[in-house]
Scaffold this motif. Structure first.
Motif, PDB file in Angstrom:
ATOM      1  N   TYR A 536       0.841  -1.196   0.000  1.00 14.09           N
ATOM      2  CA  TYR A 536       0.000   0.000   0.000  1.00 14.09           C
ATOM      3  C   TYR A 536       0.878   1.248   0.000  1.00 14.09           C
ATOM      4  O   TYR A 536       2.096   1.179   0.202  1.00 14.09           O
ATOM      5  CB  TYR A 536      -0.957   0.000   1.191  1.00 14.09           C
ATOM      6  N   ASN A 564      -3.072   4.784   2.203  1.00 11.24           N
ATOM      7  CA  ASN A 564      -4.155   4.331   1.336  1.00 11.24           C
ATOM      8  C   ASN A 564      -4.161   2.798   1.282  1.00 11.24           C
ATOM      9  O   ASN A 564      -3.161   2.178   0.943  1.00 11.24           O
ATOM     10  CB  ASN A 564      -3.981   4.908  -0.065  1.00 11.24           C
ATOM     11  N   SER A 565      -5.273   2.192   1.650  1.00 12.56           N
ATOM     12  CA  SER A 565      -5.417   0.725   1.719  1.00 12.56           C
ATOM     13  C   SER A 565      -4.371   0.098   2.636  1.00 12.56           C
ATOM     14  O   SER A 565      -3.674  -0.849   2.256  1.00 12.56           O
ATOM     15  CB  SER A 565      -5.325   0.103   0.323  1.00 12.56           C
ATOM     16  N   ASN A 586      -6.133  -5.443   3.746  1.00 14.63           N
ATOM     17  CA  ASN A 586      -5.976  -4.075   3.249  1.00 14.63           C
ATOM     18  C   ASN A 586      -7.270  -3.313   3.528  1.00 14.63           C
ATOM     19  O   ASN A 586      -8.295  -3.566   2.904  1.00 14.63           O
ATOM     20  CB  ASN A 586      -5.661  -4.071   1.755  1.00 14.63           C
ATOM     21  N   GLN A 587      -7.216  -2.391   4.498  1.00 14.27           N
ATOM     22  CA  GLN A 587      -8.387  -1.636   4.909  1.00 14.27           C
ATOM     23  C   GLN A 587      -8.523  -0.360   4.069  1.00 14.27           C
ATOM     24  O   GLN A 587      -7.815  -0.192   3.071  1.00 14.27           O
ATOM     25  CB  GLN A 587      -8.284  -1.310   6.398  1.00 14.27           C
ATOM     26  N   LYS A 588      -9.415   0.567   4.457  1.00 13.10           N
ATOM     27  CA  LYS A 588      -9.690   1.760   3.647  1.00 13.10           C
ATOM     28  C   LYS A 588      -8.593   2.814   3.777  1.00 13.10           C
ATOM     29  O   LYS A 588      -7.949   3.184   2.796  1.00 13.10           O
ATOM     30  CB  LYS A 588     -11.047   2.348   4.036  1.00 13.10           C
ATOM     31  N   LYS A 589      -8.353   3.321   4.984  1.00 10.88           N
ATOM     32  CA  LYS A 589      -7.363   4.390   5.122  1.00 10.88           C
ATOM     33  C   LYS A 589      -6.941   4.528   6.578  1.00 10.88           C
ATOM     34  O   LYS A 589      -7.614   4.057   7.502  1.00 10.88           O
ATOM     35  CB  LYS A 589      -7.922   5.729   4.637  1.00 10.88           C
ATOM     36  N   HIS A 624     -12.877  -1.669   6.748  1.00 12.40           N
ATOM     37  CA  HIS A 624     -14.085  -2.004   5.993  1.00 12.40           C
ATOM     38  C   HIS A 624     -15.306  -2.069   6.914  1.00 12.40           C
ATOM     39  O   HIS A 624     -16.433  -1.807   6.481  1.00 12.40           O
ATOM     40  CB  HIS A 624     -13.908  -3.341   5.276  1.00 12.40           C
TER      41      HIS A 624
END
Length: 754
Positions: A536, A564-565, A586-589, A624
């Protein structure tokens, strides 16, 4: 040194043409502007002022058509070479000059900090001298003998350009430290996550030997750290050794409240009363090195034998579940051991004054074992019995070649680096897994540092390829990335500067997170790896305003880190297995805004030195299935008071608590008091931590909607603590200046999911 031996010399240079300025007037004054003597520069711009005594001075340079240049020199006690003094018609600039004083000298690439005679006399080792220099954003942790960086990135310590542990600075004689080169945002040349480099420029002995020893022993509980170092010099060669030992044997108590929320809506609360938590750990960091410093070639070989032995990270107590009125006994036994030998070979060739090429090869082998046993019983009934045994091995090879060329005050750097690794971990016990990971990382960078009048700039571009492959898993990870970095520093005046930096960084998943492995924590939850993770991006922006009128040193830092991610934790419930699973995805931010103000000042003729900072973090962590916000203040205040041979150091610390995903780790908060007395080549002292009973509890939080918890560790058995400290430094032999190593690499991966 008597008055007839002290001289001040330098050369006056036109900034634009780089030609000598003839017949410039040089006036020597006291620091309150009283005239002492004067001279003029010669045909080559050279000047010299002789027969001076120990004092504070001001050098004033005048020339027709140029701005006046004024330089303050504090605590002059030996000969000074100011180097090139750059002047022009539009602005007054000072290049990287050499000044034997405690003033900050700022050049194109670095700041130079020179210790004063008083600072040297009051310090018994290099660590104490570092404290007294009040370096911006640098904190000396006297509990562990470490030099720490208070920013968001990492600190790299060099001794004459050769990478070293911060504990090795303890073994340096203060009088042997010529200066400390302070690199802020040094660029990709030293790694993408390095925020500050401290390079200790130390005199190299040509014969004789040296030896130092330091020990700290806590009397009220079992905590010890010590250091031995020494070596032999012969001509251009040096053989030296270093040994660091840290030992902890500590008992605490704890309380943990955790809530499990099931999809059905049912809730189970677990109150864990840790009646006895036993942590015992021994860290050893020995190394032996050989160095050869030729006229154009430098060779260094270092062998490291680092080890960690943690026979106990044990927890014992009771668990109360109010919903079902159950009281059980639990016991956790956790044993870890790591042995990591490595060999580091470095060679450099100074092709000419402006050309340098260097080569570095590092080979590392790591042997890791983990034994984890969890038992929970209700009288004679076994509620849970979990065993995890890990036997891991990793071998890696790091190679790098580096080329550097100077163009006047500008600098071009080009480098290639490759890392090849193989990791094999065997998991046995309750669950059986075998993982074999092949990983490779190739990296090339181009870096250019330049200067346009009052503007210093650094531009970087990095290209790298990451490769991971786990045997038995069809998915293979391979990715190319480009990482730019830029740093701009504008010198508004001799005491005021403005700096902006931006970095786009690619972050790869940890080897341990990529493993297709499961580890049970207790009967309700387990941890699981994820081989589908992706790298990421991180965007980092930083604005710094520095204001350094003597004797004050201060800076205001505003920064933003946006991921990011990002790879962060997430928890779900497996209905089929009836268990909560915590894994990584891998999440959003993740976004952190940081405000920090740093200030250092010496008062009452350097009898009191204060180094401190305070700041505020605002964090948003968005996954997420979750979003968490956190606001936090942090601070540090370190004061050194000197009276004759006595020194009192008071440190008050509340560091930021690391927050990532859904977890806040334990922060480091404590107060420490050290009273010491200097003897010839020796120092003795007494130490107390949390003398007045403050900061005896530490907290850890997890904000998961399904498995949230709050853990409190009670340290009343440890504090207030009392201990003793001793240090000795001995040297024999002549000295000259040592050359500098340009490349430093290491590997600390083990690939074990913990």
């Amino acid at each position: 040194m008597n008055a007839q031996q002290i001289t001040i010399k330098g050369k006056v240079i036109d900034f634009d043409s780089k030609k000598p300025v003839e017949y410039a007037t040089i006036i020597l004054q006291t620091d309150d502007s009283l005239f002492i003597k004067g001279t003029t520069s010669g045909l080559n711009g050279d000047f010299i002022l002789n027969n001076l005594g120990e004092n504070n001075y001001r050098i004033v340079v005048h020339s027709v058509g140029y701005d006046t240049l004024s330089i303050d020199l504090f605590n002059v006690f030996k000969a000074i070479d100011l180097g090139s003094l750059m002047i022009n018609q539009k602005t007054t600039l000072l290049s990287e000059v050499i000044v034997q004083s405690s003033s900050v000298i700022e050049g194109s690439y670095r700041k130079l900090y020179y210790p004063t005679k008083e600072q040297i006399v009051k310090s018994i080792n290099g660590l104490q001298l570092t404290q007294r220099l009040l370096l911006p954003q640098i904190f000396v942790n006297t509990q562990t003998g470490q030099i720490l960086y208070t920013g968001e990135k990492k600190l790299k310590i060099l001794i004459n350009g050769i990478e070293a542990l911060s504990q090795e600075v303890i073994g340096i004689q203060p009088e042997n430290i010529i200066r400390i080169d302070y690199y802020e945002n040094p660029g990709m040349r030293y790694g993408e996550d390095i925020g500050i480099i401290l390079d200790f420029i130390v005199k190299q002995r040509t014969n004789g030997a040296f030896f130092s020893a330091n020990i700290r022993e806590t009397l009220t509980h079992n905590f010890t750290y010590g250091q031995l170092s020494g070596g032999i010099n012969y001509g251009k060669s040096q053989i030296k050794f270093y040994y660091f030992l840290s030992h902890n044997d500590i008992e605490t108590s704890s309380f943990k409240h955790q809530t499990f929320l099931f999809p059905s809506g049912n809730t189970i609360s677990r109150n864990e009363y840790g009646e006895k938590n036993w942590w015992k750990e021994t860290t050893k960091m020995p190394n032996i090195s050989y160095s050869y410093y030729g006229k154009k070639n430098t060779f260094n070989m270092k062998t490291n034998f680092n080890s960690l032995f943690q026979p106990h990270d044990d927890h014992e107590g009771k668990i109360l579940i109010p919903e079902i009125d159950r009281l059980t006994n639990y016991k956790i036994q956790n044993k870890e051991q790591t042995f990591r030998p490595s060999i580091d070979i470095y060679f450099t060739r100074q092709i000419s004054d402006n050309h340098l090429i260097a080569l570095n090869v590092v080979g590392t082998y790591s042997k890791n074992t983990v034994d984890y046993i969890y038992n929970e019983t209700d009288e004679d009934e076994i509620i849970s019995n979990i065993t995890t045994l890990v036997d891991g091995k990793r071998s890696s090879l790091i190679g790098e070649i580096f080329y550097e060329r100077k163009y006047g005050e500008n600098l071009l750097s080009v480098g290639l680096r490759h890392i090849q690794g193989y990791t094999k971990n065997n998991y046995s016990g309750t669950s059986i897994f075998k993982t074999q990971l092949h990983d490779a990382f190739s990296y090339g960078f181009l870096q250019y540092k330049g200067k346009i009048k009052k503007l210093n700039y650094t531009g970087n571009i990095g290209i790298h390829r990451s490769f991971f492959n786990q045997e038995g898993i069809a998915n293979m990870y391979s990715r190319w990335m480009i990482s730019p970095m830029v740093n701009i520093n504008y010198i508004l005046s001799n005491v005021l500067s403005l700096r902006y930096s931006y970095q786009l960084k690619n972050i790869n998943p940890s080897l341990s997170y990529l493993s297709e492995v499961e580890r049970l924590r207790n009967s309700y939850q387990l941890d699981k790896g994820n081989p589908l993770l992706k790298s990421y991006l991180m965007h980092h922006n930083e604005l710094r305003i520095s204001f350094n009128p003597s004797p004050l040193r201060s800076s205001l830092v505003l920064s933003s880190s946006y991921y990011n991610s990002p790879i962060m934790e997430e928890t779900s419930f497996d209905n089929y297995r009836d268990i909560f699973i915590t894994t990584y995805n891998n999440q959003k931010k993740f976004h952190q805004l940081r405000f920090q103000y740093n200030i250092g000042v010496s008062l009452f003729n350097n009898h009191i030195s204060i180094n401190s900072y305070g700041g505020y973090n605002k964090i948003v962590s968005q996954g997420h299935n979750y979003e968490h916000r956190r606001d936090e203040w942090f601070y540090l205040l370190q004061t050194i008071a000197d009276y004759k041979k006595l020194s009192l150091t008071i440190t008050m610390v509340h560091l930021p608590q690391p927050f990532w995903g859904e977890s806040v780790s334990k922060g480091s908060s404590y107060n420490e008091y050290i009273l010491s007395y200097r003897l010839p080549k020796m120092q003795l002292g007494i130490i107390s931590t949390n003398l007045f009973g403050e900061k005896n509890r530490k907290y850890t939080y997890n904000f998961s909607a399904l498995t949230r918890f709050k853990n409190m560790q009670n340290n009343v058995k440890m504090f207030p603590s009392f201990g003793i400290y001793g240090s000795i430094n001995l040297t024999w032999g002549k000295q000259n200046n040592e050359k500098k190593q340009k490349i430093n690499n290491l590997d600390s991966e083990n690939g074990i999911l913990l």
